[in-house]
Design a protein around this motif. Structure first.
Motif, PDB file in Angstrom:
ATOM      1  N   LEU A  21      26.416  13.901  55.477  1.00 54.19           N
ATOM      2  CA  LEU A  21      27.620  14.300  54.758  1.00 54.19           C
ATOM      3  C   LEU A  21      28.102  13.107  53.948  1.00 54.19           C
ATOM      4  CD1 LEU A  21      30.091  16.146  54.167  1.00 54.19           C
ATOM      5  CD2 LEU A  21      31.144  15.177  56.233  1.00 54.19           C
ATOM      6  N   ASN A  22      28.249  13.302  52.643  1.00 49.72           N
ATOM      7  CA  ASN A  22      28.730  12.239  51.761  1.00 49.72           C
ATOM      8  C   ASN A  22      30.114  12.603  51.252  1.00 49.72           C
ATOM      9  OD1 ASN A  22      28.476   9.791  50.314  1.00 49.72           O
ATOM     10  ND2 ASN A  22      27.986  10.913  48.463  1.00 49.72           N
ATOM     11  N   GLN A  70      37.506  16.190  56.929  1.00 49.27           N
ATOM     12  CA  GLN A  70      36.130  16.676  56.778  1.00 49.27           C
ATOM     13  C   GLN A  70      35.150  15.767  57.514  1.00 49.27           C
ATOM     14  OE1 GLN A  70      34.955  17.519  52.724  1.00 49.27           O
ATOM     15  NE2 GLN A  70      36.963  18.359  52.217  1.00 49.27           N
ATOM     16  N   ALA A  71      35.350  14.466  57.414  1.00 49.47           N
ATOM     17  CA  ALA A  71      34.465  13.527  58.091  1.00 49.47           C
ATOM     18  C   ALA A  71      34.477  13.744  59.597  1.00 49.47           C
ATOM     19  CB  ALA A  71      34.875  12.091  57.768  1.00 49.47           C
ATOM     20  N   ASP A  72      35.621  14.107  60.139  1.00 41.38           N
ATOM     21  CA  ASP A  72      35.731  14.354  61.570  1.00 41.38           C
ATOM     22  C   ASP A  72      34.849  15.516  62.032  1.00 41.38           C
ATOM     23  OD1 ASP A  72      37.291  12.400  62.722  1.00 41.38           O
ATOM     24  OD2 ASP A  72      39.183  13.454  62.400  1.00 41.38           O
ATOM     25  N   GLN A  73      34.503  16.414  61.118  1.00 41.52           N
ATOM     26  CA  GLN A  73      33.695  17.568  61.486  1.00 41.52           C
ATOM     27  C   GLN A  73      32.191  17.287  61.418  1.00 41.52           C
ATOM     28  OE1 GLN A  73      34.911  21.451  59.923  1.00 41.52           O
ATOM     29  NE2 GLN A  73      36.721  20.483  59.038  1.00 41.52           N
ATOM     30  N   ALA A  74      31.797  16.173  60.834  1.00 45.45           N
ATOM     31  CA  ALA A  74      30.376  15.926  60.573  1.00 45.45           C
ATOM     32  C   ALA A  74      29.546  15.931  61.849  1.00 45.45           C
ATOM     33  CB  ALA A  74      30.201  14.602  59.826  1.00 45.45           C
ATOM     34  N   GLU A  75      29.944  15.175  62.840  1.00 45.82           N
ATOM     35  CA  GLU A  75      29.150  15.102  64.072  1.00 45.82           C
ATOM     36  C   GLU A  75      29.145  16.433  64.827  1.00 45.82           C
ATOM     37  OE1 GLU A  75      28.156  11.332  66.518  1.00 45.82           O
ATOM     38  OE2 GLU A  75      30.075  12.085  67.282  1.00 45.82           O
ATOM     39  N   SER A  86      24.334  11.991  59.622  1.00 48.01           N
ATOM     40  CA  SER A  86      24.947  10.772  59.103  1.00 48.01           C
ATOM     41  C   SER A  86      26.181  11.110  58.284  1.00 48.01           C
ATOM     42  CB  SER A  86      23.941   9.998  58.226  1.00 48.01           C
ATOM     43  OG  SER A  86      23.452  10.829  57.181  1.00 48.01           O
ATOM     44  N   VAL A  87      27.040  10.103  58.127  1.00 50.46           N
ATOM     45  CA  VAL A  87      28.185  10.166  57.221  1.00 50.46           C
ATOM     46  C   VAL A  87      28.070   8.995  56.262  1.00 50.46           C
ATOM     47  CG1 VAL A  87      30.689  10.000  56.986  1.00 50.46           C
ATOM     48  CG2 VAL A  87      29.714  11.331  58.854  1.00 50.46           C
ATOM     49  N   TRP A  88      28.273   9.272  54.979  1.00 50.33           N
ATOM     50  CA  TRP A  88      28.117   8.248  53.950  1.00 50.33           C
ATOM     51  C   TRP A  88      29.387   8.121  53.123  1.00 50.33           C
ATOM     52  CZ3 TRP A  88      23.164   5.874  52.779  1.00 50.33           C
ATOM     53  CH2 TRP A  88      22.148   6.271  53.656  1.00 50.33           C
ATOM     54  N   GLY A  89      29.539   6.979  52.499  1.00 50.38           N
ATOM     55  CA  GLY A  89      30.649   6.744  51.596  1.00 50.38           C
ATOM     56  C   GLY A  89      30.193   5.937  50.399  1.00 50.38           C
ATOM     57  N   VAL A  90      31.041   5.888  49.392  1.00 57.25           N
ATOM     58  CA  VAL A  90      30.717   5.269  48.110  1.00 57.25           C
ATOM     59  C   VAL A  90      31.777   4.228  47.787  1.00 57.25           C
ATOM     60  CG1 VAL A  90      30.160   5.766  45.688  1.00 57.25           C
ATOM     61  CG2 VAL A  90      29.853   7.540  47.420  1.00 57.25           C
ATOM     62  N   GLU A  91      31.405   3.153  47.124  1.00 54.66           N
ATOM     63  CA  GLU A  91      32.374   2.152  46.671  1.00 54.66           C
ATOM     64  C   GLU A  91      32.633   2.299  45.176  1.00 54.66           C
ATOM     65  OE1 GLU A  91      32.980  -2.645  45.908  1.00 54.66           O
ATOM     66  OE2 GLU A  91      31.161  -1.945  46.920  1.00 54.66           O
TER      67      GLU A  91
END
Length: 358
Positions: free
Chosen positions: A5-6, A27-32, A38-43
C-alpha cells in the motif's frame, strides 16, 4: 508476488493538511489487517502534489503500529540530505522495526524542491551517486566514510549499528536510461514509476539487467512497480472516478515538475526530462493526461487483475505498490477501493510468480 500500500498525501486544497494526514493514516492502519505485505511513503516538499516531507518519520509511526509488515521509502531523495544523517535514520528505523525497512532512494527532479533546499540541480547526479555509495557501504560495514567531490566524510560509526544486511532490500527510482545504468552499477533494485509506455520500460530494463549482470555477476532483482488504481464493482463508476481524480492528480504532477516549461534543457543531467517535457507539451494537457490514465490498471476487480497481469508479462516485477487515494478523492471512496482490491484483486496478484530473467 508482494503487494504494498502506497500513500502519497496528495492535497490540492480540498481539506486541511492535518485532516488529510488523519485520513491517510487511517488507511495505513488497515494495511496489515487487510493483508498487504508492505506500506510505502514518498518524500516531497513545498507544493500540493505530495505533502510528506519526511518519509522516514512517517514510516517510524507505521512501524510502531504494526508487527510484521514491511516499511518502504519511495523514495528518500538523497541530494537534499546529509547522507550521514540518512544512514543513521535508516539504521534507527530498522532497529526499531526489527529489520522491516526497505530502503528506496532517488535523485529528485523538481526545481521548486531543489531551490527550496538551496541545492543546485546540476549537482544532483553527483550528489546522488556519492551519497548512495556512502550510505550503502555504511549500512553493510557499520561506519560511514567518503572522499568525493561533494561528500567529504571522515570515518564515523553508525549507531545504533546496523544489525543485518540491506542487500536485497535496497531500490532506487530512475527515469532516464543514464540513471538506470547508475542504479545497475550500484547493485540495487529498480523502483518503476508509471511515466513511460510499459514496452519502453521493458526495453530499458533489459539494458539495466545486462549492466547489473556484467557488473555484479548475478541477476538483478525483479523491480518494484508503483501503480495508481481505482477499483470499483461498477465499471462505469470506476471509469468516472479514474477520469476525475487520476486526471486531477496528474495535473498536480505537471505543475510540480513544471513540464510545461523548458528549464530542463539547460540543466546538466536532466536532458532526458527535457525530451519528456517536449513530448508532453506536444501532446497537450489532455493528451498527456489520457496517456497517464492508459498506464494505470483501473476498473472492476477482474479488469484490474487482467491489466496488472499484462504489465507483469512485460516487465516481470516482484513487488507491486498500489496507491488508492490521490488528488481530492473523498477518503470514503479511496478506502472502499482499497478494501475491494484487497479482497478480490490482491489474492490473484499474490499468486503471480516472477519468470526467469533473461
Amino acid at each position: 508476488m508482494k503487494v504494498g500500500l502506497n500513500l502519497v498525501f496528495s492535497n490540492p486544497g480540498h481539506v486541511t493538511d492535518q485532516e488529510l494526514w488523519r485520513e491517510q493514516l487511517a488507511q495505513a492502519d488497515q494495511a496489515e489487517p487487510l493483508g498487504f505485505d508492505s506500506v510505502w511513503g514518498v518524500e516531497h516538499h513545498f507544493t500540493d502534489y505530495i505533502i510528506c516531507p519526511d518519509v522516514l518519520q512517517y514510516l517510524t509511526w507505521i512501524a510502531a503500529r504494526t508487527e510484521e509488515i514491511e516499511l518502504g521509502s519511495q523514495v528518500v531523495v538523497l541530494p537534499w540530505h546529509d547522507p550521514l544523517r540518512v544512514a543513521e535514520q535508516i539504521s534507527l528505523l530498522d532497529t526499531m522495526s526489527n529489520g522491516r525497512y526497505v530502503f528506496g532512494f532517488g535523485r529528485g527532479a523538481a526545481r521548486v524542491e531543489f531551490n527550496g533546499f538551496r541545492v543546485p540541480m546540476e549537482e544532483s547526479r553527483g550528489r546522488f551517486v556519492e551519497s548512495a555509495e556512502m550510505i550503502l557501504a555504511g549500512l553493510e560495514s557499520g561506519y560511514c566514510e567518503y572522499d568525493g567531490e561533494y561528500i567529504k566524510q571522515p570515518r564515523v560509526p553508525i549507531r545504533p549499528a546496523p544489525f543485518k544486511s540491506f542487500k536485497g532490500r535496497t531500490y532506487s527510482a530512475a527515469i532516464s536510461p543514464e540513471s538506470m545504468g547508475i542504479v545497475a552499477r550500484l547493485g540495487v533494485g529498480m523502483l518503476i514509476n508509471p511515466s513511460k509506455p510499459w514496452d519502453l520500460v521493458d526495453r530499458e530494463l533489459a539494458e539495466y539487467r545486462s549492466v547489473y549482470r556484467e557488473t555484479h555477476g548475478r541477476e538483478a532483482p525483479p523491480p518494484v512497480v508503483e501503480i495508481f488504481t481505482v477499483c470499483h464493482s461498477n465499471p462505469e463508476r470506476a471509469e468516472e472516478l479514474a477520469r476525475t481524480y487520476l486526471a486531477r492528480f496528474y495535473n498536480t504532477i505537471l505543475q510540480h515538475y513544471e513540464f510545461a516549461g523548458d528549464h530542463f534543457d539547460t540543466i546538466k543531467g536532466y536532458e532526458f526530462y527535457g525530451k519528456m517535457s517536449k513530448i508532453l507539451q506536444k501532446s497537450g494537457e489532455q493528451g498527456a493526461t489520457d496517456f497517464f490514465l492508459e498506464l494505470q490498471p483501473w476498473g472492476t476487480p477482474d479488469q484490474c487483475i487482467e491489466q496488472i497481469e499484462e504489465i507483469h508479462k512485460k516487465i516481470n516485477f516482484g513487488h507491486l505498490n498500489v496507491t488508492f487515494s490521490f488528488a481530492d478523492m473523498p477518503a470514503a471512496e479511496a478506502t472502499a477501493g482499497m478494501q475491494l482490491f484487497a479482497q478480490e484483486v490482491m489474492p490473484a496478484v499474490k499468486k503471480i510468480e516472477a519468470a526467469a530473467l533473461v
